[in-house]
Design a protein around this motif. Structure first.
Motif, short mmCIF file in Angstrom:
data_model
loop_
_atom_site.label_atom_id
_atom_site.label_comp_id
_atom_site.label_asym_id
_atom_site.label_seq_id
_atom_site.Cartn_x
_atom_site.Cartn_y
_atom_site.Cartn_z
N LYS A 37 0.85 -1.18 0.00
CA LYS A 37 0.00 0.00 0.00
C LYS A 37 0.89 1.23 0.00
O LYS A 37 2.05 1.19 0.42
N ASN A 39 0.61 5.93 -0.49
CA ASN A 39 -0.09 7.14 -0.89
C ASN A 39 0.53 7.63 -2.19
O ASN A 39 1.67 7.30 -2.51
N SER A 58 -4.74 7.11 -2.41
CA SER A 58 -4.03 5.96 -1.87
C SER A 58 -4.15 4.77 -2.82
O SER A 58 -5.06 4.72 -3.66
#
Length: 203
Positions: A37, A39, A58
């Protein structure tokens, strides 16, 4: 003169190692990073180079072929791939569209980030370092690809940026931050649920 030639040779050799490392970094990313993951900030520049649009959000993924892009600013949009379909939801229009993953993924930036056949779909080439990043060009092998070029920038072994030029000459750059590799991402993050009252267009 001899000292200059030696220095130049050493510099070129070092650059060659750095470039090779960037290609290796992409291969390692595609092979070893199974989920993650981050941003992102995306800057889209018109073909004339003057008009720019900046958005942020994101990104989450899990190989193979599951990902979620959430654009938070300036407009809300969600793109979800569940392994078989890709869904795009526009919050302002309260409208969603879907299509088969095989038709949507192909040789796209998402295929690099979340796919599993990197060198089947792309030809990799090391580029010169720029802006503190080592760059790799990933050229789509498919003649019908909708992108002209795709570059990925690495800071060491970490993916830091991506630049895409589409078929119309529009340039998009994504800069990643707060990257977490090989972290558990809940399965429901890759499931799309149509919001109440939303229109659905299936392609």
């Amino acid at each position: 003169m001899k000292t200059l030639l030696i220095s130049l040779t050493l510099s070129l050799a070092a650059a060659g190692v750095a470039h090779a490392d960037a290609v290796d970094a992409l291969r390692d990313f595609a092979r070893d990073v199974k989920s993650g993951k981050a941003n992102f900030t995306q800057t889209v520049t018109a073909p004339d180079g003057k008009r720019k649009k900046v958005s942020s959000g994101s990104f989450e993924f899990e190989r193979p072929n599951r990902f979620r892009f959430v654009y938070a600013k300036p407009f809300e949009q969600t793109i979800v791939a569940d392994g078989s379909k890709v869904w795009i939801y526009d919050a302002d229009l309260n409208q969603a569209s879907s299509r088969k993953l095989a038709d949507a993924l192909g040789a796209t930036p998402a295929a690099v980030l979340a796919g599993q056949n990197l060198e089947r779909d792309f030809t990799l080439k090391a580029l010169a370092s720029d802006g503190g990043l080592d760059w790799v060009q990933a050229s789509p092998k498919a003649a019908e690809s909708t992108i002209q070029s795709l570059k990925l920038g690495f800071k060491g072994r970490d993916l830091a940026a991506m630049e895409i030029v589409d078929g119309f000459g529009q340039r998009s750059r994504l800069d990643f931050s707060a990257i977490q590799a090989n972290v558990a991402v809940p399965a429901d993050r890759f499931q799309f649920k149509l919001p109440a009252g939303a229109d659905l267009i299936e392609q």
